[in-house]
Design an enzyme around this catalytic site. Structure first.
Site, short mmCIF file in Angstrom:
data_model
loop_
_atom_site.label_atom_id
_atom_site.label_comp_id
_atom_site.label_asym_id
_atom_site.label_seq_id
_atom_site.Cartn_x
_atom_site.Cartn_y
_atom_site.Cartn_z
N SER A 1 -22.90 -36.91 -7.12
CA SER A 1 -21.81 -36.28 -6.36
C SER A 1 -21.83 -34.75 -6.51
O SER A 1 -20.96 -34.16 -7.14
CB SER A 1 -20.44 -36.86 -6.74
OG SER A 1 -20.27 -37.05 -8.12
N LEU B 1 -26.11 -33.72 -12.99
CA LEU B 1 -27.48 -33.81 -12.51
C LEU B 1 -28.10 -35.17 -12.82
O LEU B 1 -27.64 -35.87 -13.74
CB LEU B 1 -28.34 -32.73 -13.21
CG LEU B 1 -28.04 -31.27 -12.88
CD1 LEU B 1 -28.83 -30.37 -13.82
CD2 LEU B 1 -28.35 -30.96 -11.42
N GLY C 1 -30.29 -37.55 -14.66
CA GLY C 1 -30.80 -37.48 -16.03
C GLY C 1 -29.83 -36.83 -17.01
O GLY C 1 -30.12 -36.71 -18.20
N SER C 2 -28.66 -36.42 -16.53
CA SER C 2 -27.70 -35.78 -17.45
C SER C 2 -27.04 -36.82 -18.37
O SER C 2 -26.57 -36.48 -19.46
CB SER C 2 -26.62 -35.01 -16.66
OG SER C 2 -25.90 -35.87 -15.81
N GLY C 3 -27.00 -38.08 -17.92
CA GLY C 3 -26.46 -39.14 -18.79
C GLY C 3 -25.30 -39.93 -18.21
O GLY C 3 -24.65 -40.69 -18.92
P1 ADP Z 1 -28.05 -40.18 -14.94
O1 ADP Z 1 -27.29 -41.46 -14.71
O2 ADP Z 1 -27.14 -38.99 -15.10
O3 ADP Z 1 -29.11 -39.94 -13.91
P2 ADP Z 1 -29.24 -41.58 -17.14
O4 ADP Z 1 -28.09 -42.08 -17.93
O5 ADP Z 1 -29.95 -42.54 -16.23
O6 ADP Z 1 -28.80 -40.27 -16.35
O7 ADP Z 1 -30.33 -40.98 -18.12
C1 ADP Z 1 -30.01 -40.13 -19.19
C2 ADP Z 1 -31.14 -40.14 -20.20
O8 ADP Z 1 -30.85 -39.21 -21.24
C3 ADP Z 1 -31.31 -41.50 -20.85
O9 ADP Z 1 -32.68 -41.73 -21.08
C4 ADP Z 1 -30.56 -41.33 -22.18
O10 ADP Z 1 -31.05 -42.17 -23.19
C5 ADP Z 1 -30.84 -39.86 -22.52
N1 ADP Z 1 -29.80 -39.21 -23.34
C6 ADP Z 1 -30.03 -38.45 -24.43
N2 ADP Z 1 -28.90 -37.98 -24.96
C7 ADP Z 1 -27.90 -38.45 -24.19
C8 ADP Z 1 -26.48 -38.31 -24.24
N3 ADP Z 1 -25.86 -37.58 -25.18
N4 ADP Z 1 -25.76 -38.91 -23.28
C9 ADP Z 1 -26.36 -39.63 -22.31
N5 ADP Z 1 -27.70 -39.81 -22.21
C10 ADP Z 1 -28.47 -39.22 -23.15
#
Ligand code: ADP
Length: 212
Positions: free
Chosen positions: A108, A35, A37-39
């Site tokens: 994806s 999703l 914001g998943s990281g």
């Molecule tokens: P995506 O690319 O999936 O849309 P992002 O990497 O842009 O997500 O954003 C993820 C957010 O969650 C960031 O603000 C990051 O700092 C936070 N976060 C908290 N814990 C984690 C973790 N374990 N892994 C990745 N991101 C994390």
């Protein structure tokens, strides 16, 4: 119309195997899915940093970056999402042939599209990584403010809100980002690459990243 029947693949003298031998690692795709914001972006950036410090050749393909260049003509309709993933899959294939570890960070959301990207790979050079966090956690993080806009109805077809996300059934790696910090997720990925033999022992030993 294309003249496909007149196209002939032109083989060079430098093979993928030779490039991989120089690099001391396989050419492979690490395909992050999850999703918004998943990281995915955060972890792919951190993993690229770690692998580069170990001496690996890497390249990262990230959703928004690709959509402002190669795929700037594509929207978020189902057809364009398929074409988006198809092109990325083809680019990832070129990077594998170049002997590079390429990391792709795209939502994806559809299984069949990820399978299409995987189908372009030969056995064992496609590592699907499920970046898994509950929707409410992603929505709380909302690093780009997109969930807020989607809830307000200003982003149509937003994955998790108004468009589906189909989780992988058999990902090579499953990361639980609500329970494990970024560093821990990168450790898990590097450990996987080492134990699966993607990185040559000499490279791993020189980097001090695991047992040779
Ligand atoms: P995506 O690319 O999936 O849309 P992002 O990497 O842009 O997500 O954003 C993820 C957010 O969650 C960031 O603000 C990051 O700092 C936070 N976060 C908290 N814990 C984690 C973790 N374990 N892994 C990745 N991101 C994390």
């Amino acid at each position: 119309m294309s003249n496909n029947e007149n196209l002939v693949w032109h083989e060079g003298t430098v093979s993928r195997k030779r490039r991989e031998a120089i690099n001391r690692h396989r050419g492979l795709t690490i395909w992050f899915t999850g999703l918004s914001g998943s990281g995915k972006s955060t972890i792919s950036v951190a993993l690229e940093e770690r692998l580069t410090n170990m001496g690996c050749r890497t390249y990262r393909l990230d959703g928004d970056n690709v959509r402002t260049g190669l795929n700037r003509d594509l929207s978020f309709t189902p057809e364009d999402r398929i074409e988006n993933i198809r092109r990325i899959g083809e680019v990832a294939k070129l990077f594998r042939d170049a002997g590079v570890i390429n990391l792709t960070a795209f939502i994806s959301p559809y299984r069949r599209d990820r399978e299409m990207a995987r189908a372009l790979s030969s056995e064992n050079d496609f590592v699907e990584v499920f970046v898994d966090a509950p929707l409410d956690v992603c929505e709380q993080r909302d690093p780009k403010g997109l969930y807020k806009k989607a809830r307000a109805g200003s982003i149509p077809n937003f994955t998790g809100i108004s468009a589906p996300y189909e989780p992988p059934e058999h990902p090579e790696v499953h990361l639980h980002t609500a329970d494990k910090d970024v560093n821990g997720c990168v450790d898990q990925l590097v450990e996987y690459l080492i134990t699966q033999g993607y990185l040559e022992n000499s490279l791993v030993a020189a980097a001090g990243a695991g047992s040779a």
